[in-house]
Design an enzyme around this catalytic site. Structure first.
Site, short mmCIF file in Angstrom:
data_model
loop_
_atom_site.label_atom_id
_atom_site.label_comp_id
_atom_site.label_asym_id
_atom_site.label_seq_id
_atom_site.Cartn_x
_atom_site.Cartn_y
_atom_site.Cartn_z
N GLY A 97 0.87 -1.30 -0.14
CA GLY A 97 0.06 -0.03 -0.30
C GLY A 97 0.81 1.32 0.00
NE ARG A 98 -2.20 5.72 2.23
CZ ARG A 98 -3.56 5.68 2.35
NH1 ARG A 98 -4.24 6.17 1.01
NH2 ARG A 98 -4.19 5.22 3.07
CB ILE A 99 3.38 2.86 4.62
CG1 ILE A 99 2.46 3.85 5.12
CG2 ILE A 99 4.87 2.87 5.38
CD1 ILE A 99 1.94 3.80 6.44
CB THR A 142 6.63 0.11 10.78
OG1 THR A 142 6.32 0.04 9.26
CG2 THR A 142 7.94 0.52 11.07
NE ARG A 173 -2.50 0.02 14.35
CZ ARG A 173 -2.19 1.11 13.99
NH1 ARG A 173 -0.67 1.16 13.71
NH2 ARG A 173 -2.71 2.00 13.84
CD GLU A 228 1.96 -0.39 20.14
OE1 GLU A 228 2.27 -1.25 19.05
OE2 GLU A 228 1.62 0.80 20.03
CG HIS A 259 3.12 2.92 17.66
ND1 HIS A 259 1.83 1.95 17.80
CD2 HIS A 259 2.83 3.41 16.37
CE1 HIS A 259 0.98 1.99 16.67
NE2 HIS A 259 1.74 2.83 15.75
C1 DGY Z 1 -1.15 5.17 12.60
O1 DGY Z 1 -1.39 6.37 12.05
O2 DGY Z 1 -1.99 4.11 12.44
C2 DGY Z 1 0.20 5.04 13.10
O3 DGY Z 1 0.25 3.83 13.71
C3 DGY Z 1 0.50 5.89 14.07
O4 DGY Z 1 0.47 7.39 13.48
#
Ligand code: DGY
Length: 324
Positions: free
Chosen positions: A156-158, A235, A237, A266, A285
């Protein structure tokens, strides 16, 4: 005319809070820790709008306890903490903050990849402990990043922003995703099955949302398919990775390392077994935590909330079916 009333579950950057304060009666939970569930339940009873965080549980019972609620605005892109179905059933739009944090989160994912590959936390601990006596011919040997294969789970985007960084480091990029991603071609990313990704990757970076289908997707069986030199970066979940299986994989040398911005649970308690391992880097996080990005997230959160209070379509709505 009285202003709409809004509860904000924690202090967010002033750029967003100021926008809310200008137009609404705002109550903010000012503690460093999340609003306790019973307080949250009390606070939402009379509000028109709610600003919440990923650390708040917004379930059906809470939504039920807020009869006047017109909009929920989450200060994050992920929204697995919100029962969106329950909100939709009440025709309450739920807003989030996509896009703005893409590059910042990818920056952190790549920083984690580099730090784990080159064992930076171990090196820092070594120097601080006064152990650095001379140049070591075999000291803290890590892994090359250039030329290595990066497996991206979720393009996806990230994930795509991560692929762009990897290309700059001359890495080979493969990805697993539920469908072909059109942008993959220009990123030079090859689509493979999850099993192939696990088997071929030197670095595996997770960029998939947490859903029932992805919960503990990275389990003992998945670790069993990885290279013993593999490094896992998360990064996304924490719940995407089975923490017990991760501990076993790291402690037993099944994989070489992990670098986590997100964990299950978490926060990770200070006595958690993962924190006893040298090959497990954990940060709290902070993927989207640059001053500029968090400020912009606060603005987007306020824009979503204010639109919802005006009865307008949210600029970023995760349940657009409420407008059908
Ligand atoms: C999100 O936006 O979902 C990140 O985990 C925290 O910015």
């Amino acid at each position: 005319m009285s202003k709409p009333s809004v509860f904000v579950t924690r202090i967010i950057p002033d750029r967003g809070l100021a926008m809310l304060r200008e137009r609404c009666d705002v109550r903010v939970w000012e503690d460093e820790l999340p609003t306790p569930a019973d307080v949250l339940r009390r606070e939402v009873a009379g509000v028109d709008g709610l600003v919440c965080l990923l650390s708040d549980r917004i379930d059906a019972a809470l939504i039920e306890a807020a009869p006047n609620l017109k909009v929920i605005s989450q200060y994050a892109v992920g929204f697995d903490n919100i029962d969106v179905k329950a909100a939709t059933a009440r025709r309450i739009p739920v807003g989030n903050t996509p896009g703005v944090l893409t590059e910042t989160t990818a920056d952190l994912a790549f920083a984690l990849l580099m730090a784990a590959a080159r064992r930076l936390p171990e090196g820092e601990r070594y120097v601080h402990a006064g152990k650095w006596k001379t140049w070591g011919p075999m000291l803290l040997m890590g892994q090359d990043i250039h030329g290595a294969t990066l497996g991206i789970l979720g393009l996806g985007r990230i994930g795509q922003a991560m692929a762009r960084r990897a290309r700059g480091f001359n890495m080979r990029v493969i990805y697993a995703h539920s469908r072909d991603v059109p942008e993959a071609a220009s990123l030079g990313a090859e689509r493979v099955s999850l099993d192939e990704l696990l088997a071929r990757s030197d670095f595996i970076s997770l960029h998939t949302p947490l859903t029932p289908a992805t919960h503990h997707l990275i389990d003992a069986a998945a670790f069993g398919k990885m290279k013993p030199t593999a490094i896992l970066i998360n990064t996304a979940r924490g719940g995407v990775v089975d923490p017990d299986a991760l501990y076993q994989a790291l402690a037993g040398g099944r994989i070489a390392g992990a670098a986590l911005d997100v964990t299950e649970p978490e926060p990770l308690p200070a006595d958690h077994p993962l924190l006893t391992l040298d090959n497990c880097l954990v940060v709290p996080h902070v993927g989207s935590s640059s001053t500029a990005t968090r400020g912009q997230m606060a603005v987007m959160t306020a824009e979503n909330l204010l639109a919802g209070l005006r009865g307008e379509r949210l600029p970023h709505c995760v349940n657009p079916e409420v407008y059908a």
